[in-house]
Design a protein around this motif. Structure first.
Motif, PDB file in Angstrom:
ATOM      1  N   ASN A  34       0.821  -1.216   0.000  1.00  0.00           N
ATOM      2  CA  ASN A  34       0.000   0.000   0.000  1.00  0.00           C
ATOM      3  C   ASN A  34       0.854   1.266   0.000  1.00  0.00           C
ATOM      4  OD1 ASN A  34      -2.482  -1.302  -0.069  1.00  0.00           O
ATOM      5  ND2 ASN A  34      -2.578  -1.512   2.156  1.00  0.00           N
ATOM      6  N   ALA A  35       2.007   1.208   0.658  1.00  0.00           N
ATOM      7  CA  ALA A  35       2.909   2.352   0.666  1.00  0.00           C
ATOM      8  C   ALA A  35       3.431   2.624  -0.748  1.00  0.00           C
ATOM      9  CB  ALA A  35       4.071   2.103   1.625  1.00  0.00           C
ATOM     10  N   CYS A  36       3.797   1.559  -1.468  1.00  0.00           N
ATOM     11  CA  CYS A  36       4.253   1.718  -2.857  1.00  0.00           C
ATOM     12  C   CYS A  36       3.144   2.291  -3.727  1.00  0.00           C
ATOM     13  CB  CYS A  36       4.699   0.371  -3.424  1.00  0.00           C
ATOM     14  SG  CYS A  36       6.280  -0.225  -2.807  1.00  0.00           S
ATOM     15  N   MET A  37       1.939   1.760  -3.563  1.00  0.00           N
ATOM     16  CA  MET A  37       0.813   2.244  -4.349  1.00  0.00           C
ATOM     17  C   MET A  37       0.562   3.723  -4.076  1.00  0.00           C
ATOM     18  SD  MET A  37      -3.109   0.799  -4.550  1.00  0.00           S
ATOM     19  CE  MET A  37      -3.415   1.134  -2.807  1.00  0.00           C
ATOM     20  N   GLU A  74       3.566  -7.070  -3.243  1.00  0.00           N
ATOM     21  CA  GLU A  74       4.598  -6.054  -3.021  1.00  0.00           C
ATOM     22  C   GLU A  74       5.331  -5.745  -4.330  1.00  0.00           C
ATOM     23  OE1 GLU A  74       6.821  -6.264   1.015  1.00  0.00           O
ATOM     24  OE2 GLU A  74       6.149  -8.304   0.609  1.00  0.00           O
ATOM     25  N   ARG A  75       5.697  -6.781  -5.079  1.00  0.00           N
ATOM     26  CA  ARG A  75       6.385  -6.584  -6.360  1.00  0.00           C
ATOM     27  C   ARG A  75       5.492  -5.817  -7.341  1.00  0.00           C
ATOM     28  NH1 ARG A  75       7.698 -12.001  -5.576  1.00  0.00           N
ATOM     29  NH2 ARG A  75       6.170 -12.603  -7.179  1.00  0.00           N
ATOM     30  N   ASN A  76       4.225  -6.183  -7.386  1.00  0.00           N
ATOM     31  CA  ASN A  76       3.303  -5.526  -8.312  1.00  0.00           C
ATOM     32  C   ASN A  76       3.188  -4.033  -8.025  1.00  0.00           C
ATOM     33  OD1 ASN A  76       2.854  -8.029  -9.382  1.00  0.00           O
ATOM     34  ND2 ASN A  76       0.840  -8.326  -8.454  1.00  0.00           N
ATOM     35  N   GLN A  77       3.014  -3.700  -6.745  1.00  0.00           N
ATOM     36  CA  GLN A  77       2.862  -2.291  -6.393  1.00  0.00           C
ATOM     37  C   GLN A  77       4.184  -1.532  -6.485  1.00  0.00           C
ATOM     38  OE1 GLN A  77       0.094  -0.897  -6.268  1.00  0.00           O
ATOM     39  NE2 GLN A  77      -1.192  -2.726  -6.186  1.00  0.00           N
ATOM     40  N   ALA A  78       5.298  -2.228  -6.259  1.00  0.00           N
ATOM     41  CA  ALA A  78       6.612  -1.599  -6.450  1.00  0.00           C
ATOM     42  C   ALA A  78       6.807  -1.259  -7.928  1.00  0.00           C
ATOM     43  CB  ALA A  78       7.719  -2.526  -5.967  1.00  0.00           C
ATOM     44  N   SER A 112       3.104 -15.687 -12.269  1.00  0.00           N
ATOM     45  CA  SER A 112       1.833 -16.410 -12.414  1.00  0.00           C
ATOM     46  C   SER A 112       0.693 -15.775 -11.629  1.00  0.00           C
ATOM     47  CB  SER A 112       2.005 -17.862 -11.954  1.00  0.00           C
ATOM     48  OG  SER A 112       2.449 -17.901 -10.601  1.00  0.00           O
ATOM     49  N   THR A 113       1.000 -14.745 -10.846  1.00  0.00           N
ATOM     50  CA  THR A 113      -0.026 -14.123 -10.011  1.00  0.00           C
ATOM     51  C   THR A 113      -0.676 -12.964 -10.751  1.00  0.00           C
ATOM     52  OG1 THR A 113       1.303 -14.685  -8.077  1.00  0.00           O
ATOM     53  CG2 THR A 113      -0.480 -13.099  -7.749  1.00  0.00           C
ATOM     54  N   ASP A 114      -1.953 -12.757 -10.530  1.00  0.00           N
ATOM     55  CA  ASP A 114      -2.691 -11.667 -11.145  1.00  0.00           C
ATOM     56  C   ASP A 114      -1.986 -10.336 -10.878  1.00  0.00           C
ATOM     57  OD1 ASP A 114      -4.595 -10.179 -12.401  1.00  0.00           O
ATOM     58  OD2 ASP A 114      -6.040 -10.248 -10.762  1.00  0.00           O
ATOM     59  N   GLY A 115      -1.657  -9.619 -11.938  1.00  0.00           N
ATOM     60  CA  GLY A 115      -1.005  -8.324 -11.800  1.00  0.00           C
ATOM     61  C   GLY A 115       0.491  -8.363 -12.024  1.00  0.00           C
ATOM     62  N   ASP A 116       1.107  -9.542 -11.959  1.00  0.00           N
ATOM     63  CA  ASP A 116       2.554  -9.647 -12.153  1.00  0.00           C
ATOM     64  C   ASP A 116       2.963  -9.060 -13.493  1.00  0.00           C
ATOM     65  OD1 ASP A 116       3.321 -10.777  -9.783  1.00  0.00           O
ATOM     66  OD2 ASP A 116       3.312 -12.831 -10.493  1.00  0.00           O
ATOM     67  N   ALA A 120       4.674  -5.010 -14.481  1.00  0.00           N
ATOM     68  CA  ALA A 120       6.052  -5.038 -14.976  1.00  0.00           C
ATOM     69  C   ALA A 120       6.125  -4.513 -16.409  1.00  0.00           C
ATOM     70  CB  ALA A 120       6.604  -6.456 -14.906  1.00  0.00           C
ATOM     71  N   ALA A 121       5.169  -4.900 -17.254  1.00  0.00           N
ATOM     72  CA  ALA A 121       5.167  -4.451 -18.653  1.00  0.00           C
ATOM     73  C   ALA A 121       5.013  -2.940 -18.733  1.00  0.00           C
ATOM     74  CB  ALA A 121       4.048  -5.143 -19.424  1.00  0.00           C
TER      75      ALA A 121
END
Length: 337
Positions: A34-37, A74-78, A112-116, A120-121
């Motif tokens: 949430n902090a990244c977002m 965390e990776r997705n929001q980062a 493989s997770t939704d949003g990965d 990134a793209a």
């Protein structure tokens, strides 16, 4: 995301608090995500806040992205935060290249997770931004394969949009990337699938990708023409104002120094739509029409005769002259001390 809220948030030292939270070992995964977002939201669409957030958090966010302990969310929001920080910000783009973030983002494309994939793209697209050094580095990390594979993904519609958007950014004015992208077997079927979609966003991003991939590249021009791209693009011209600009640009790219495509585009009725726009459209519409018509007429006497019969030669020359003047003026401003 009211435009005043991020400014007030920054004035109250909210950015420092968020960065501190990212480094707090007792914070939960959801807290860090949430902090990244929130940092991404604060930086979005505001160059001054983008600079402030980037100076305070760029390295911390990259550290979180590549941490073995980071969760998928965390990776997705980062990645989302990095995309907002890099968007049209050359210093942040260069900093991310130096920090070596490309392998981490490319690896995330295969998540493989939704949003990965999507996050990134989009981050890779904003960092590439038509910058040759970045485009090359992203290709060499192996991004093109996963991007093309996701053009026809049934997993998440947004992934298809992000894939096309990123491919467009990677191909822009980069011959080696154009060739590498075109060599992927699934490229033409994937982009044609999006071009014929019912989703406006999918169609627009497919047009953007096609225009960048085929520009000055005969083999790709022929392949997309044979796949039916010309007919689909011309059919889009009178239907939706949002589709008209990217469709016109894509038609111009398909026509560049390609006599066969030039003829096919003219025979399909493109001039009947482009010439009125050249003569009576808005300033932006006239420029777009002039650019594509100039590509249709280049080296093609038959098209030039048609334009004369339609009374379009003088408006075309006038618009191209104005475009040249504007380009020269911009160049002078950039070189002046």
């Amino acid at each position: 995301e009211h435009h005043l809220y991020p400014i007030s948030f920054a004035k109250l030292d909210g950015i420092k608090a968020l960065v501190k939270l990212l480094g707090n070992t007792s914070a939960t995964s959801a807290d860090r995500a949430n902090a990244c977002m929130a940092l991404g939201h604060v930086a979005k669409h505001n160059a001054k806040l983008q600079e402030i957030v980037g100076s305070a958090s760029l390295q911390v966010i990259v550290k979180l992205l590549r941490s073995n302990k980071a969760t998928s969310i965390e990776r997705n929001q980062a990645s989302y935060a990095l995309a907002q920080l890099a968007n049209r910000h050359q210093r942040h783009q260069m900093a991310l290249l130096k920090l070596g973030v490309f392998p981490d983002l490319v690896q995330q494309l295969s998540g493989s997770t939704d949003g990965d994939f999507g996050s990134a793209a989009y981050a890779l697209a904003t960092i590439a931004d038509g910058i040759e050094k970045h485009q090359t580095a992203i290709r060499l990390e192996g991004a093109i394969g996963p991007l093309v594979q996701h053009l026809s993904s049934s997993f998440c519609p947004e992934d298809r949009i992000d894939a096309a958007f990123c491919l467009a950014r990677l191909a822009e004015n980069h011959e080696e990337n154009q060739e590498a992208i075109f060599e992927e077997e699934e490229l033409v079927p994937g982009l044609m699938f999006l071009l014929n979609s019912t989703s406006l966003a999918e169609r627009i991003n497919a047009m953007m990708a096609i225009s960048r991939i085929v520009e000055g590249y005969e083999e790709a021009q022929v392949a997309f023409a044979e796949a039916g791209a010309i007919t689909t693009l011309i059919q889009a011209l009178p239907r939706d104002a949002a589709l008209r600009r990217p469709a016109i640009i894509a038609l111009g790219s398909l026509a560049t120094l390609n006599a066969q495509n030039q003829q096919a585009i003219v025979e399909a009725g493109a001039l009947e739509i482009l010439v009125p726009q050249l003569c009576a459209g808005s300033s932006a519409e006239r420029r777009e029409a002039a650019t594509t018509i100039s590509k249709l007429v280049e080296g093609n006497e038959e098209v030039e005769v048609l334009l004369e019969d339609m009374g379009a030669i003088i408006p075309l020359r006038r618009e191209l002259g104005l475009m040249k003047q504007a380009k020269n003026k911009k160049s002078e401003e950039q070189t002046s001390p």
